[in-house]
Enzyme design. Sequence first.
Site, PDB file in Angstrom:
ATOM      1  N   GLY A 151       0.799  -1.213   0.000  1.00  0.00           N
ATOM      2  CA  GLY A 151       0.000   0.000   0.000  1.00  0.00           C
ATOM      3  C   GLY A 151       0.834   1.266   0.000  1.00  0.00           C
ATOM      4  N   ASP A 167      -8.051  -1.098   0.993  1.00  0.00           N
ATOM      5  CA  ASP A 167      -8.682   0.210   1.130  1.00  0.00           C
ATOM      6  C   ASP A 167      -8.937   0.914  -0.208  1.00  0.00           C
ATOM      7  OD1 ASP A 167      -8.885   0.194   3.908  1.00  0.00           O
ATOM      8  OD2 ASP A 167      -6.857   0.959   4.166  1.00  0.00           O
TER       9      ASP A 167
END
Length: 319
Positions: free
Chosen positions: A102, A128
């Site tokens: 990420g 996410d």
Amino acid sequence: MKSIGVMTSGGDSPGMNAAIRAVVRYGVRNGLKVFGIERGYCGLIDGAIREMNFASVAGIMEKGGTILRTSRCGEFLTKEGREKAARNLAKFGIEGLVVIGGEGSLTGSVVFHKEFGVPVIGIPGTIDNDIAYTDMCVGVDTCLNTVVDAIQKLKDTATSHERAFIVEVMGRESGYIALMSAIATGAEAVIIPEVPVDLDQLAARLLEERKRGKLNCIVVVAEGAGKAEDVARKLSAKIGYETRISVLGHIQRGGSPTAFDRLLATRMGVRAVQALLDGEKCATTILKAGKIELVETEKVVATKKQLDLSLYDLCMTLS
């Protein structure tokens, strides 16, 4: 370039194994030595590095998590830690890196490239879906399917008992999971970090719906916008339902990846290796309008991905 390394870093996401498989097999097919780095940047610092081949990644595409394991590495934030990592790359003769992770992992790759000149290609892997420029990150689709399945099951029992469920999902800074799952399950409300919510007004609306005969109520809450317990405490006495909470937690990270995530991870893994072979220095693979493209990683980490708030309005309108 004759040898590359691949690693997974930060929070795990379904599909990381498919990306590892693609990197290893496409690299070997193109005459490269491919090394797997265990536990992300920590393994890079500790020298937990092993050569991989076709057999090393056999049968892993359908597995959740990451066979290379992962961690969050405070030592890599220091110059001394990064120097250890660079020495280990030189020791094993690794000339380029593929980093699957990420925002934090991609940011680390930019710093590492600038300091030591190591070519690094990033693959966005995070549930996410908060990485700029890419339409989807590896793991998002599987996560959403897991959340939707859980909420649908909760709706069954909520209807049977005429209850409200406050469902807490992951998303510290991004409400993507909460918003998309709320739309997909027809939830009565969603609470996300991007939009302030007046719980008194929300309670009044839910009470009116209850008076009209609605049999259940689902409110989806992103963890960054509040805790399910707190929301339940403020709503339960005002909405006309007996209220329960459900915190989905880390089940959202696990499970066999969907076909979409397997395909996305595979395409991004192949593109990452090809980018190193083509001489790219510090870029990230992205999905844009169905195509796998490259964007400079420095641009990616410097840009905050914005949630499409028109979807929030749609969710609240349809509920």
